[in-house]
Design a protein around this motif. Structure first.
Motif, short mmCIF file in Angstrom:
data_model
loop_
_atom_site.label_atom_id
_atom_site.label_comp_id
_atom_site.label_asym_id
_atom_site.label_seq_id
_atom_site.Cartn_x
_atom_site.Cartn_y
_atom_site.Cartn_z
N UNK A 145 3.05 -2.45 7.19
CA UNK A 145 4.08 -1.67 6.53
C UNK A 145 3.55 -1.29 5.15
N UNK A 146 2.69 -0.28 5.14
CA UNK A 146 2.08 0.17 3.89
C UNK A 146 2.63 1.54 3.52
N UNK A 147 3.27 1.60 2.37
CA UNK A 147 3.77 2.87 1.86
C UNK A 147 3.15 3.21 0.52
N UNK A 148 2.09 2.51 0.16
CA UNK A 148 1.51 2.61 -1.17
C UNK A 148 0.21 3.42 -1.15
N UNK A 151 -3.41 3.06 1.00
CA UNK A 151 -3.54 3.22 2.45
C UNK A 151 -4.95 3.66 2.83
N UNK A 152 -5.56 4.52 2.02
CA UNK A 152 -6.91 4.98 2.32
C UNK A 152 -7.89 3.81 2.35
N UNK A 153 -7.70 2.86 1.47
CA UNK A 153 -8.56 1.67 1.47
C UNK A 153 -8.36 0.88 2.75
N UNK A 154 -7.11 0.75 3.15
CA UNK A 154 -6.83 -0.01 4.38
C UNK A 154 -7.52 0.59 5.59
N UNK A 172 -1.01 -0.57 13.18
CA UNK A 172 0.18 0.25 13.46
C UNK A 172 1.08 0.23 12.23
N UNK A 173 1.13 1.34 11.53
CA UNK A 173 1.89 1.43 10.28
C UNK A 173 3.21 2.16 10.49
N UNK A 175 6.90 4.11 8.90
CA UNK A 175 7.20 5.34 8.18
C UNK A 175 8.43 5.16 7.29
N UNK A 176 8.60 6.10 6.38
CA UNK A 176 9.74 6.12 5.46
C UNK A 176 9.79 4.81 4.68
N UNK A 177 10.89 4.07 4.74
CA UNK A 177 10.95 2.81 4.00
C UNK A 177 10.03 1.76 4.60
N UNK A 178 9.48 2.06 5.77
CA UNK A 178 8.57 1.12 6.44
C UNK A 178 7.11 1.50 6.34
N UNK A 179 6.76 2.50 5.52
CA UNK A 179 5.35 2.83 5.37
C UNK A 179 5.11 4.32 5.32
N UNK A 180 3.83 4.69 5.20
CA UNK A 180 3.46 6.11 5.14
C UNK A 180 2.63 6.56 6.33
N UNK A 181 2.71 5.82 7.42
CA UNK A 181 2.07 6.25 8.66
C UNK A 181 0.56 6.14 8.64
#
Length: 289
Positions: A145-148, A151-154, A172-173, A175-181
């Motif tokens: 759950x990465x929304x920060x 993400x590119x580093x991940x 598997x990431x 969306x919205x409050x749960x990440x940036x996909x």
């Protein structure tokens, strides 16, 4: 989640396993924590049995004996919970109030492969995925759950973990409050099999587990053999020995949220752990935008 699962299985009835993102069911706030077994897990058990699939429904915050954990359940096609995993590395100092788990988690899909579970920040510590691989995991399931902005580093970490551990890696990431996909799936040579975008997607993929076994036998692209090499030198890592002295790590100071530079300097002075920062140019720094 139940609706999306029904849609997935209607579109792709050949799918044997479904993985959701971290904290998908209730979101990232700890006040949603519930006991396990509980309602969420029971509903997911019904769905796994309904569709005769293996199901990893992301994770939820679990409350147990006055503590909160970030916990994922693995459910088989009969609707039985075969194992649970508590995230070992909560995202401190941001994931406040969450207790780390202490047990690695692998499970067998009979006749197919051994799977390992890792959650989000866990993979920033390569020892976690390496341990799962040493335990025999050929596929790593990694709800996140990465929304920060990291993400590119991940995405680079996913590729590296797949290659150095010679395994499939499903990141598997949400969306919205749960990440940036931008979910990512890599094969045992670290190459990208599929990368999602920043919108909701269902990405059904067929695995060839023989690719993992071939890589581990002959090497990544028939070159490096990191698991065998690790096995042959496993006793040489002194930093992991009980009682090891780690003065540099101990000098890094407490695990705290970054703050404005002047406030941080005062905090460090109060803790008596650092000299106040000096800059002969007079430049004070800026915290960013």
């Amino acid at each position: 989640m139940k609706l999306k699962l029904d849609i997935t299985m209607s579109l792709y009835p050949w799918v044997d396993m479904v993985v959701f993102s971290e904290l998908c069911g209730y979101g990232p706030l700890t006040h949603t924590a519930q006991e396990i077994p509980g309602e969420f897990e029971q509903e997911m058990q019904k769905m796994a049995k309904k569709h005769k699939i293996w199901l990893l429904p992301g994770s939820i915050f679990e409350k147990s004996e006055g503590k909160i954990y970030n916990t994922a359940s693995v459910i088989n096609p009969e609707g039985e919970v075969v194992t649970r995993y508590r995230k070992m590395f909560p995202f401190y100092p941001y994931e406040v109030g969450v207790t780390p788990g202490s047990q690695f988690c692998v499970f067998d899909v009979p006749g197919v492969a051994k799977f390992g579970i890792s959650i989000c920040y866990d993979m920033w510590f390569p020892e976690t995925v390496r341990t799962l691989s040493v335990m025999g995991a050929e596929v790593i399931l990694h709800p996140t759950m990465t929304g920060t902005i990291d993400r590119e580093i991940e995405l680079s970490i996913v590729r590296a973990m797949a290659a150095v551990n010679q395994c499939y890696f499903f990141d598997v990431n949400g969306l919205e409050s749960g990440g940036n996909g931008r979910s990512l799936v890599c094969g045992p040579d670290g190459r990208v099999i599929y990368q999602a975008e920043g919108n909701e997607e269902i990405f059904p993929l067929e695995l060839n587990i023989d690719r993992v076994r071939r890589s581990r036998e002959l090497g990544v692209l028939r070159l490096g053999q990191p698991l065998k090499s690790f096995r042959d030198h496993i006793g040489q890592f002194g930093i992991y020995q009980q009682g090891a002295q780690l003065p540099y790590l101990n000098s890094l100071g407490p695990l705290i949220k970054p703050t404005k530079l002047d406030t941080l300097a005062k905090l460090k002075m109060q803790e008596n752990e650092y000299e106040p920062p000096t800059d002969p140019t007079g430049y004070k720094g800026f915290g960013g935008v």
